[in-house]
Write a protein that holds these residues in place. Sequence first.
Motif, PDB file in Angstrom:
ATOM      1  N   THR A   1      -0.972   9.922  10.748  1.00  0.00           N
ATOM      2  CA  THR A   1      -1.693   9.243  11.833  1.00  0.00           C
ATOM      3  C   THR A   1      -1.150   7.845  12.105  1.00  0.00           C
ATOM      4  OG1 THR A   1      -3.275   8.249  10.342  1.00  0.00           O
ATOM      5  CG2 THR A   1      -3.854  10.422  11.228  1.00  0.00           C
ATOM      6  N   ALA A   2      -0.488   7.204  11.152  1.00  0.00           N
ATOM      7  CA  ALA A   2      -0.022   5.811  11.304  1.00  0.00           C
ATOM      8  C   ALA A   2      -1.184   4.874  11.610  1.00  0.00           C
ATOM      9  CB  ALA A   2       1.051   5.715  12.395  1.00  0.00           C
ATOM     10  N   GLN A   3      -2.383   5.232  11.186  1.00  0.00           N
ATOM     11  CA  GLN A   3      -3.574   4.444  11.524  1.00  0.00           C
ATOM     12  C   GLN A   3      -4.010   3.483  10.421  1.00  0.00           C
ATOM     13  OE1 GLN A   3      -6.579   7.337  12.486  1.00  0.00           O
ATOM     14  NE2 GLN A   3      -5.508   8.079  14.312  1.00  0.00           N
ATOM     15  N   VAL A   4      -3.695   3.829   9.142  1.00  0.00           N
ATOM     16  CA  VAL A   4      -4.292   3.062   8.043  1.00  0.00           C
ATOM     17  C   VAL A   4      -3.843   1.600   8.045  1.00  0.00           C
ATOM     18  CG1 VAL A   4      -4.391   2.835   5.522  1.00  0.00           C
ATOM     19  CG2 VAL A   4      -4.776   5.052   6.599  1.00  0.00           C
TER      20      VAL A   4
ATOM     21  N   THR B   1     -10.507   5.313   4.569  1.00  0.00           N
ATOM     22  CA  THR B   1      -9.428   4.881   3.665  1.00  0.00           C
ATOM     23  C   THR B   1      -9.096   3.412   3.889  1.00  0.00           C
ATOM     24  OG1 THR B   1      -8.505   7.111   3.670  1.00  0.00           O
ATOM     25  CG2 THR B   1      -7.022   5.335   3.018  1.00  0.00           C
TER      26      THR B   1
ATOM     27  N   ASP C   1       6.818   4.356   2.637  1.00  0.00           N
ATOM     28  CA  ASP C   1       6.316   3.394   1.651  1.00  0.00           C
ATOM     29  C   ASP C   1       7.422   2.948   0.702  1.00  0.00           C
ATOM     30  OD1 ASP C   1       3.060   5.077   1.297  1.00  0.00           O
ATOM     31  OD2 ASP C   1       4.089   4.145   2.994  1.00  0.00           O
TER      32      ASP C   1
ATOM     33  N   ALA D   1       2.236   8.188   7.044  1.00  0.00           N
ATOM     34  CA  ALA D   1       2.301   9.086   5.893  1.00  0.00           C
ATOM     35  C   ALA D   1       2.728  10.465   6.386  1.00  0.00           C
ATOM     36  CB  ALA D   1       0.938   9.170   5.219  1.00  0.00           C
TER      37      ALA D   1
ATOM     38  N   GLY E   1      -0.958  13.107   6.576  1.00  0.00           N
ATOM     39  CA  GLY E   1      -1.918  12.882   7.662  1.00  0.00           C
ATOM     40  C   GLY E   1      -1.202  12.504   8.951  1.00  0.00           C
TER      41      GLY E   1
ATOM     42  N   MET F   1      -4.838   4.332  -3.142  1.00  0.00           N
ATOM     43  CA  MET F   1      -6.133   5.006  -3.250  1.00  0.00           C
ATOM     44  C   MET F   1      -5.834   6.478  -3.444  1.00  0.00           C
ATOM     45  SD  MET F   1      -9.409   5.145  -0.707  1.00  0.00           S
ATOM     46  CE  MET F   1      -9.305   6.724   0.103  1.00  0.00           C
TER      47      MET F   1
ATOM     48  N   SER G   1     -11.574  11.050   2.288  1.00  0.00           N
ATOM     49  CA  SER G   1     -11.759   9.990   3.290  1.00  0.00           C
ATOM     50  C   SER G   1     -10.767  10.122   4.428  1.00  0.00           C
ATOM     51  CB  SER G   1     -11.572   8.614   2.635  1.00  0.00           C
ATOM     52  OG  SER G   1     -12.680   8.293   1.837  1.00  0.00           O
ATOM     53  N   ASP G   2     -11.248   9.871   5.658  1.00  0.00           N
ATOM     54  CA  ASP G   2     -10.315   9.845   6.793  1.00  0.00           C
ATOM     55  C   ASP G   2      -9.716   8.446   6.878  1.00  0.00           C
ATOM     56  OD1 ASP G   2     -12.498   9.291   9.692  1.00  0.00           O
ATOM     57  OD2 ASP G   2     -12.157   8.138   7.865  1.00  0.00           O
ATOM     58  N   THR G   3      -8.979   8.154   7.946  1.00  0.00           N
ATOM     59  CA  THR G   3      -8.282   6.865   8.010  1.00  0.00           C
ATOM     60  C   THR G   3      -9.250   5.697   8.139  1.00  0.00           C
ATOM     61  OG1 THR G   3      -8.026   6.961  10.402  1.00  0.00           O
ATOM     62  CG2 THR G   3      -6.253   7.901   9.091  1.00  0.00           C
TER      63      THR G   3
ATOM     64  N   GLY H   1       3.582   1.495   4.771  1.00  0.00           N
ATOM     65  CA  GLY H   1       4.549   2.312   5.492  1.00  0.00           C
ATOM     66  C   GLY H   1       4.020   2.480   6.917  1.00  0.00           C
TER      67      GLY H   1
ATOM     68  N   CYS I   1       0.849  -1.192   0.000  1.00  0.00           N
ATOM     69  CA  CYS I   1       0.000   0.000   0.000  1.00  0.00           C
ATOM     70  C   CYS I   1       0.884   1.242   0.000  1.00  0.00           C
ATOM     71  CB  CYS I   1      -0.905   0.010   1.225  1.00  0.00           C
ATOM     72  SG  CYS I   1      -2.035  -1.382   1.243  1.00  0.00           S
ATOM     73  N   VAL I   2       0.693   2.054  -1.021  1.00  0.00           N
ATOM     74  CA  VAL I   2       1.577   3.202  -1.236  1.00  0.00           C
ATOM     75  C   VAL I   2       0.746   4.468  -1.354  1.00  0.00           C
ATOM     76  CG1 VAL I   2       3.416   4.121  -2.671  1.00  0.00           C
ATOM     77  CG2 VAL I   2       3.058   1.664  -2.559  1.00  0.00           C
ATOM     78  N   LYS I   3       1.137   5.492  -0.602  1.00  0.00           N
ATOM     79  CA  LYS I   3       0.393   6.752  -0.657  1.00  0.00           C
ATOM     80  C   LYS I   3       1.210   7.835  -1.356  1.00  0.00           C
ATOM     81  CE  LYS I   3      -2.254  10.023   2.012  1.00  0.00           C
ATOM     82  NZ  LYS I   3      -2.507  10.705   3.266  1.00  0.00           N
TER      83      LYS I   3
HETATM   84  C1  LIG Z   1      -2.987  17.476   7.852  1.00  0.00           C
HETATM   85  C2  LIG Z   1      -3.912  16.257   7.858  1.00  0.00           C
HETATM   86  C3  LIG Z   1      -4.368  15.763   9.071  1.00  0.00           C
HETATM   87  C4  LIG Z   1      -5.216  14.634   9.064  1.00  0.00           C
HETATM   88  N1  LIG Z   1      -5.661  14.167  10.270  1.00  0.00           N
HETATM   89  C5  LIG Z   1      -6.449  13.065  10.273  1.00  0.00           C
HETATM   90  C6  LIG Z   1      -6.901  12.511  11.512  1.00  0.00           C
HETATM   91  O1  LIG Z   1      -6.582  13.005  12.581  1.00  0.00           O
HETATM   92  N2  LIG Z   1      -7.709  11.411  11.468  1.00  0.00           N
HETATM   93  C7  LIG Z   1      -8.095  10.855  10.301  1.00  0.00           C
HETATM   94  O2  LIG Z   1      -8.804   9.860  10.323  1.00  0.00           O
HETATM   95  N3  LIG Z   1      -7.683  11.341   9.104  1.00  0.00           N
HETATM   96  C8  LIG Z   1      -6.869  12.431   9.090  1.00  0.00           C
HETATM   97  N4  LIG Z   1      -6.439  12.933   7.904  1.00  0.00           N
HETATM   98  C9  LIG Z   1      -6.883  12.294   6.664  1.00  0.00           C
HETATM   99  C10 LIG Z   1      -5.874  11.190   6.362  1.00  0.00           C
HETATM  100  O3  LIG Z   1      -4.708  11.785   5.926  1.00  0.00           O
HETATM  101  C11 LIG Z   1      -6.397  10.334   5.255  1.00  0.00           C
HETATM  102  O4  LIG Z   1      -7.402   9.566   5.727  1.00  0.00           O
HETATM  103  C12 LIG Z   1      -5.350   9.416   4.658  1.00  0.00           C
HETATM  104  O5  LIG Z   1      -5.875   8.760   3.562  1.00  0.00           O
HETATM  105  C13 LIG Z   1      -4.797   8.347   5.550  1.00  0.00           C
HETATM  106  O6  LIG Z   1      -4.249   8.770   6.722  1.00  0.00           O
HETATM  107  P1  LIG Z   1      -2.709   9.180   6.914  1.00  0.00           P
HETATM  108  O7  LIG Z   1      -2.327  10.147   5.885  1.00  0.00           O
HETATM  109  O8  LIG Z   1      -2.545   9.564   8.318  1.00  0.00           O
HETATM  110  O9  LIG Z   1      -1.945   7.828   6.628  1.00  0.00           O
HETATM  111  P2  LIG Z   1      -1.136   6.782   7.699  1.00  0.00           P
HETATM  112  O10 LIG Z   1      -2.145   6.065   8.488  1.00  0.00           O
HETATM  113  O11 LIG Z   1      -0.122   7.607   8.388  1.00  0.00           O
HETATM  114  O12 LIG Z   1      -0.521   5.891   6.531  1.00  0.00           O
HETATM  115  C14 LIG Z   1       0.100   4.719   6.922  1.00  0.00           C
HETATM  116  C15 LIG Z   1       0.298   3.858   5.700  1.00  0.00           C
HETATM  117  O13 LIG Z   1      -0.967   3.445   5.156  1.00  0.00           O
HETATM  118  C16 LIG Z   1      -0.893   3.372   3.732  1.00  0.00           C
HETATM  119  N5  LIG Z   1      -1.807   4.371   3.147  1.00  0.00           N
HETATM  120  C17 LIG Z   1      -2.327   5.496   3.712  1.00  0.00           C
HETATM  121  N6  LIG Z   1      -3.119   6.163   2.844  1.00  0.00           N
HETATM  122  C18 LIG Z   1      -3.091   5.425   1.684  1.00  0.00           C
HETATM  123  C19 LIG Z   1      -3.688   5.563   0.395  1.00  0.00           C
HETATM  124  N7  LIG Z   1      -4.486   6.603   0.122  1.00  0.00           N
HETATM  125  N8  LIG Z   1      -3.424   4.623  -0.556  1.00  0.00           N
HETATM  126  C20 LIG Z   1      -2.625   3.547  -0.275  1.00  0.00           C
HETATM  127  N9  LIG Z   1      -2.008   3.354   0.925  1.00  0.00           N
HETATM  128  C21 LIG Z   1      -2.250   4.274   1.881  1.00  0.00           C
HETATM  129  C22 LIG Z   1       0.565   3.702   3.363  1.00  0.00           C
HETATM  130  O14 LIG Z   1       1.322   2.513   3.341  1.00  0.00           O
HETATM  131  C23 LIG Z   1       0.998   4.570   4.545  1.00  0.00           C
HETATM  132  O15 LIG Z   1       2.383   4.577   4.781  1.00  0.00           O
HETATM  133  C24 LIG Z   1      -5.596  14.031   7.855  1.00  0.00           C
HETATM  134  C25 LIG Z   1      -5.105  14.539   6.637  1.00  0.00           C
HETATM  135  C26 LIG Z   1      -4.273  15.630   6.638  1.00  0.00           C
HETATM  136  C27 LIG Z   1      -3.740  16.122   5.345  1.00  0.00           C
END
Ligand SMILES: Cc1cc2nc3c(=O)[nH]c(=O)nc-3n(C[C@H](O)[C@H](O)[C@H](O)COP(=O)(O)OP(=O)(O)OC[C@H]3O[C@@H](n4cnc5c(N)ncnc54)[C@H](O)[C@@H]3O)c2cc1C
Length: 267
Positions: free
Chosen positions: A127-130, A97, A38, A122, A125, A61, A92-94, A119, A6-8
């Motif tokens: 959050t390290a939640q996805v 997503t 990633d 990201a 965002g 995504m 979409s939020d985490t 990864g 999974c790559v963002k």
């Molecule tokens: C400044 C900011 C703050 C945000 N705060 C929140 C928040 O508090 N809570 C919330 O629910 N959402 C939040 N979001 C939205 C969130 O960024 C999106 O939901 C995003 O798609 C996934 O979360 P992340 O960027 O934190 O990814 P993380 O959870 O940090 O990503 C971890 C890993 O998941 C995989 N991954 C993540 N997104 C994708 C993708 N689109 N396609 C493929 N692989 C993926 C990658 O391997 C990535 O390394 C925020 C966005 C921004 C820009």
Amino acid sequence: MRIYVCVKQVPDTSGKVAVNPDGTLNRASMAAIINPDDMSAIEQALKLKDATGCQVTAVTMGPPPAEGMLREIIAMGADDGILISAREFGGSDTFATSQIIAAAIHKLGLSDEDMIFCGRQAIDGDTAQVGPQIAEKLEIPQVTYASVIKKSGNSILVKRMLEDGYMMIEVETPCLITCIKDKSIKPRYMTLNGIMECYSKPLMVLDYEALKDEPLIELDTIGLKGSPTNIFKSFTPPQKGVGIMLKGTDKEKVDDLVDRLKNKHVI
Ligand SMILES: Cc1cc2nc3c(=O)[nH]c(=O)nc-3n(C[C@H](O)[C@H](O)[C@H](O)COP(=O)(O)OP(=O)(O)OC[C@H]3O[C@@H](n4cnc5c(N)ncnc54)[C@H](O)[C@@H]3O)c2cc1C
């Protein structure tokens, strides 16, 4: 064995950050890069492909231009790409997503030897939640903060980094592993052959119609409207004043600091 990576695509934060009125990032107006963690997940998967001949599939995504990023990863050595893209998925939020990505992988099939690499985090965002949420949705074991991943017999051996050391974990497949950027992992470059062939390799696009009936998707909890978390406001914080380097012996520095804090009525 198949490894879904999974790559963002994230904004190059070394450039100027642009925000839309609804608080989401104006991604089209910013240079985009592959999320640094990633790149490690891709390299870990390609290393296992070198060792076992397994299939490596890059999954993202994102908006239609994210296809370009998948072609780059195929030019590095991945076998195929999955682009999950639809207006309904935008913002979409985490929670949203992760269920959309889990539904896509569930639709494509996750067999007993397969794995999902993400990864750790990201850089936008943050959050390290996805990753962990995808594992929860697919009800598979997860290991986070991986710096080394090795196949040993039917299970996988993972070196998991901790703040003050590391632990070795053995995990059964199918499983999900989140990877960290680590100096021991040097992501490979695209090869000339890879660049020549990357447009002839399969790339599947999954849109709303393709995923809306998937059991893992709750349609009223995806996209900007459905996501339980909405970004209320995002902005570039004002630059703080420059710091001051205290000089002298430790005692002199502490005395100076206490005076300064007293003058500012902090203490
Ligand atoms: C400044 C900011 C703050 C945000 N705060 C929140 C928040 O508090 N809570 C919330 O629910 N959402 C939040 N979001 C939205 C969130 O960024 C999106 O939901 C995003 O798609 C996934 O979360 P992340 O960027 O934190 O990814 P993380 O959870 O940090 O990503 C971890 C890993 O998941 C995989 N991954 C993540 N997104 C994708 C993708 N689109 N396609 C493929 N692989 C993926 C990658 O391997 C990535 O390394 C925020 C966005 C921004 C820009």
